[in-house]
Scaffold this active site. Sequence first.
Site, PDB file in Angstrom:
ATOM      1  N   PRO A 156    -137.627  22.234 -15.706  1.00  0.00           N
ATOM      2  CG  PRO A 156    -138.042  24.057 -17.074  1.00  0.00           C
ATOM      3  CD  PRO A 156    -138.075  22.558 -17.070  1.00  0.00           C
ATOM      4  CD  GLU A 157    -136.449  20.614  -9.758  1.00  0.00           C
ATOM      5  OE1 GLU A 157    -136.870  20.617  -8.592  1.00  0.00           O
ATOM      6  OE2 GLU A 157    -135.638  19.770 -10.182  1.00  0.00           O
ATOM      7  NE  ARG A 190    -140.753  11.867 -13.540  1.00  0.00           N
ATOM      8  CZ  ARG A 190    -141.289  13.068 -13.634  1.00  0.00           C
ATOM      9  NH1 ARG A 190    -140.497  14.133 -13.589  1.00  0.00           N
ATOM     10  NH2 ARG A 190    -142.582  13.238 -13.774  1.00  0.00           N
ATOM     11  CG  ASN A 230    -136.354  14.274 -12.002  1.00  0.00           C
ATOM     12  OD1 ASN A 230    -137.028  13.505 -11.337  1.00  0.00           O
ATOM     13  ND2 ASN A 230    -136.393  14.304 -13.321  1.00  0.00           N
ATOM     14  CE  LYS A 275    -142.068  20.542 -11.264  1.00  0.00           C
ATOM     15  NZ  LYS A 275    -141.565  19.219 -11.686  1.00  0.00           N
TER      16      LYS A 275
END
Length: 280
Positions: free
Chosen positions: A2-3, A250, A165, A51
């Site tokens: 989650p961003e 990543r 990401n 976050k």
Amino acid sequence: MPEGDTVWQSSRRLHDALAGKKLIRSDLRVPKYATADLTGRTVLEVAPRGKHLLTRIEGGLTLHSHLRMDGSWKVYGHDQKWTGGPAHQIRVILGTDDRTAVGYRLPVLDLLRTTDEQRVVGHLGPDLLGPDWNPERALANLLTDPARPLGEALLDQRNLAGIGNIYKSELCFLIGATPWLPVGALPAARAAKLPALAKKLLETNRDRPVRSTTGRRGQDLFVYGRALRPCLRCGTPVRAADQGDGSRERPTYWCPTCQTGPAPPPGSPPTHRVRPRTPR
């Protein structure tokens, strides 16, 4: 993972469900806090920080959580079936007289004094969606280590808080630089645009059920999750590889035509995952 915009949405849902209400159920299912009881206390607010989620509770307490890759908070009415996962994945339950918030697969859960919140979020840079946002400081942080790859600098929450990401890959595409370009090699005019562009993307998406960086219906992202598909600008197949020290996955996506700068170093594992569009 989650961003910042996703965490902001989770915070809003939790705040709407819990703030101003007294807890009639409290169950923290982690060994360290197994005997902690918050029942009878009123939830004051739920606030995002990058976050991180900070649930502030009457009596000077804060329940701190971080979703990382797989964590989530769900809110249910009393007559609703809990659908966030099996019972053994529940880490915390907070219930009021009409709503129940359930935290699933939370890898980080701390109960601390509200006055000690800096212990868990004090290392963060300016929050892209927070009242402390400072674009000049964010840019200065990004440029502190000129040799560092741009993608890694964007992901470092100590520089600016909220990018993951997806936004890393999309931001690099939008400014026309590969994620492996040393941040100090980015032309000054483009570097100066980064903080404002990052903030615009997160602010635009924090109220949307489906994240979009393109403004095109059905084509929501320029490069992320589009490995081997044509670039939406030039038609070149989008490339993908993992970026970082190898300690965690990543996935990173870029267009070798639209973005200038070095490609991944030799030996970097390719990434060919095609990620479907999913609501958040």
